[in-house]
Design an enzyme around this catalytic site. Structure first.
Site, PDB file in Angstrom:
ATOM      1  CE  LYS A  67      -0.758   0.335   5.015  1.00 13.90           C
ATOM      2  NZ  LYS A  67      -0.003   1.562   5.231  1.00 13.90           N
ATOM      3  CB  THR A  68       4.049   2.239   1.660  1.00 13.58           C
ATOM      4  OG1 THR A  68       3.545   1.910   2.950  1.00 13.58           O
ATOM      5  CG2 THR A  68       4.876   3.505   1.759  1.00 13.58           C
TER       6      THR A  68
ATOM      7  CD  GLN B 186      -2.708  -5.331   8.753  1.00 12.74           C
ATOM      8  OE1 GLN B 186      -1.726  -5.215   9.468  1.00 12.74           O
ATOM      9  NE2 GLN B 186      -2.642  -5.222   7.442  1.00 12.74           N
TER      10      GLN B 186
ATOM     11  CG  ASP C 217      -0.975   4.882   5.158  1.00 11.12           C
ATOM     12  OD1 ASP C 217      -1.642   3.922   4.724  1.00 11.12           O
ATOM     13  OD2 ASP C 217       0.199   4.767   5.562  1.00 11.12           O
ATOM     14  CD  GLU C 218      -1.626   1.833   8.587  1.00  8.93           C
ATOM     15  OE1 GLU C 218      -2.660   1.146   8.729  1.00  8.93           O
ATOM     16  OE2 GLU C 218      -0.508   1.332   8.419  1.00  8.93           O
TER      17      GLU C 218
ATOM     18  NE  ARG D  30       1.963  -8.236  11.026  1.00  7.38           N
ATOM     19  CZ  ARG D  30       1.655  -7.389  10.049  1.00  7.38           C
ATOM     20  NH1 ARG D  30       2.495  -6.451   9.689  1.00  7.38           N
ATOM     21  NH2 ARG D  30       0.511  -7.494   9.399  1.00  7.38           N
TER      22      ARG D  30
END
Length: 617
Positions: A34-35, A257, A226-227, A564
């Site tokens: 996504k970044t 998340q 973002d987020e 993770r």
């Protein structure tokens, strides 16, 4: 813009980048890049759409994330020579830093001086105490940090001090409603704002002075957030207001998340977004670049049980990978030693151990120290260095050695009345010659009861709850030693074994295993992940079992932990666990029971394995 730039993006990512105008939702799965999409979207706006960087705003939550995006964009734009003559770049900021800049410039409209200071948590607590003293409200009956948490929640919901009393329910909130106005008055007198004020006051400024809002609406013609799953009401309203004129807003997030509801995050802002922007285009990034397919299948099987938010089915072109290993340990010691046995196959810096609560680090730390295994404790303090543990141990050390003035001075700082209660107890304790008669656990419990030490902490406060859990975990140590001398000696030996946990000064990465909570692991990745304590009541946590939304957040937290892992994932639970000073028989976590058979390897050797001695030094 050269078409070759898109060679680094998959088709899903390209669609998200190319849709620049109007409201856009990008549902970005774990490890889906996504970044990269956000960075390329900014580059596309500037290089292809000829948008002035001055008119672009990127907002995220942490300075680390903001700096990472800023560096990526700067590097891309510098190489393309597409900067304004004055070097202007897009505005990349956290919510709070953005609002602070706006208030420095335009805060005068609502009586905020441009040289205002921002109070940190300790400053805020000091002001709360001052307010409580002025109102004759006892800090013993109403904990200042809990009052502050209530006020913070109110501000995040955009509830000002003048109207909070309308929402207060119950004695505690009613007291907070009385303190809030005076707290705010003292801040104003000191030309100070707290972090929540930065958002609250910015929204108030825009509401009261539409011409100021229009100035920023006209400037920020393209807004990227973002987020987005972590936004609270104040952040949602702020971005909605800024978007009002051009409607070019792109929100990016993974609602699977969303794990910070206790900090005010509200993943249902996605539904509000869809209602407020009915023509929003939605794109899904479901290709994962991080993990093996078996790890993704395991994570998907857990998160798919949630029903209150969108769930992406992740896939990858990475290898199918190894099975997820399920290990049934005899007890918490066996669980830690299982990690020791497995970790010999990997480089230490490639591995991490994740747990639900900070108190769980205690056993892991002690076992790793005993075997000389270097470790890094992230996002927390080593168990015996934690304030509440040092406080309680100080009481016990003075009982064992009345001449220990270092411990005595620490007790003094906990309050005169509490000190007197302890001294009275110490006299009775010595008169009855209890020192060698009572087990350590009984002495510990008596000290906690007689000094009323636990009253320093509020069960409703998230941070205090962690402190109380740590004290309960200290009982797990005490119960193992018959007398106080042995108990304190063991603690001293463990403390002596602590090794430096900082990376080497020359920047070289230290070869050590990483320990952290699952909350702290969000945004990170490791080749090898161990998730311990996979038992009902521990994970999912007992507080979440009776409430659907809380249980779904626990499931999201499990999903975060699993995703993770890049190559290998281990999940462990115990038959019996000494936790919080009690030996319990545990039921395996529902999250393990929800895993598909074709991705797991059951390792039950813990039932028969002998204790393994491993030396790492």
């Amino acid at each position: 813009m050269n078409k070759d730039i898109f060679k680094d993006l998959n088709k899903e990512q390209q669609k998200g980048v190319l849709q620049t105008d109007g409201p856009v939702i990008i549902l970005a799965g774990a490890g889906s890049g996504k970044t990269r999409v956000l960075t390329y979207k900014v580059m596309y706006l500037i290089l292809r759409k000829q948008v002035d960087p001055f008119n672009i705003l990127m907002v995220t939550f942490t300075n680390k994330a903001a700096n990472e995006m800023k560096e990526r964009v700067q590097k891309s734009l510098s190489s393309s020579q597409r900067l304004r003559p004055n070097g202007q770049q897009p505005t990349v900021a956290t919510f709070h830093s953005l609002c602070a800049k706006i208030l420095r410039i335009k805060g005068k409209y609502i009586g905020i001086s441009s040289d205002f200071v921002i109070y940190d948590t300790q400053d805020q607590i000091d002001v709360i105490k001052e307010s409580m003293k002025a109102l004759s409200i006892s800090t013993k009956d109403y904990k200042p940090s809990s009052i502050l948490a209530n006020i913070s929640q109110a501000k995040n919901q955009l509830i000002a001090e003048s109207s909070y009393s309308n929402y207060a329910r119950g004695d505690f909130q009613e007291k907070a409603a009385k303190i809030y106005p005076l707290y705010q008055k003292i801040l104003t007198e000191n030309h100070a704002l707290d972090f929540d004020d930065l958002l609250l006051k910015a929204v108030y400024l825009f509401e009261e002075y539409p011409e100021v809002l229009r100035k920023y609406q006209n400037r920020f013609r393209y807004i990227l957030v973002d987020e987005y799953q972590d936004t609270n009401r104040a952040q949602y309203i702020l971005t909605k207001m800024l978007t009002g004129q051009w409607n070019n807003i792109c929100v990016v997030g993974d609602f699977s998340q969303s794990i910070y509801s206790w900090r005010g995050a509200d993943f249902t802002n996605l539904n509000r977004f869809k209602e407020d922007f009915k023509n929003a285009n939605t794109f899904s990034l479901s290709q994962n670049y991080r993990s093996t397919q078996k790890i993704l299948d395991a994570a998907s099987s857990v998160i798919s049980k949630n029903t209150t938010h969108p769930v992406l089915k992740l896939w990858t072109q990475n290898p199918k990978g190894d099975d997820v290993v399920i290990y049934e340990a005899r007890n918490e010691q066996d669980e830690a030693e299982f990690i020791l046995r497995q970790i010999r196959n990997y480089q230490l810096c490639d591995t991490t151990v994740l747990y639900r609560t900070n108190a769980q680090s205690r056993v892991l730390e002690e076992v790793f120290l005993h075997h000389g295994l270097p470790y890094l404790l992230i996002g927390g303090t080593r168990f015996y260095d934690r304030k509440e543990i040092k406080d309680v141990l100080s009481y016990l050390r003075v009982l064992a050695n009345p001449k220990d003035m270092v411990s005595y001075k620490r007790i003094e700082k906990l309050g005169k009345s509490r000190l007197q209660k302890f001294l009275d107890f110490q006299k009775r304790f010595n008169d009855l010659n209890h020192f060698n008669k009572l087990p350590s656990i009984e002495i510990l419990d008596k000290v906690l009861r007689e000094t009323e030490y636990l009253s320093l902490y509020d069960e409703k406060d998230e941070e205090d709850r962690g402190r109380l859990e740590n004290i309960k975990e200290l009982r797990s140590v005490a119960i193992e030693f018959q007398n106080l001398t042995q108990f304190l000696e063991n603690v001293a030996l463990v403390e002596q074994e602590y090794m430096p946990d900082h990376p080497k000064g020359n920047g070289e990465k230290k070869d050590a295993i990483t320990l952290m909570t699952m909350h702290a692991a969000k945004g990170l990745e490791f080749p090898v992940v161990f998730m311990v304590g996979m038992e009902e009541g521990l994970f999912p946590h007992s507080r979440s079992l009776m409430e659907k939304n809380q249980l779904e957040e626990e499931r999201r937290l499990c999903y975060v932990g699993m995703t993770r892992a890049r190559q290998k994932l281990f999940l462990s639970f115990t038959q019996k666990r000494l936790f919080f000073g009690q030996r319990t028989s545990n039921t395996v976590s529902r999250f393990i029971l929800e895993l598909p058979e074709d991705v797991i390897e059951k390792n039950l050797h813990g039932l028969n394995s002998q204790k393994t001695e491993v030396e790492w030094l």
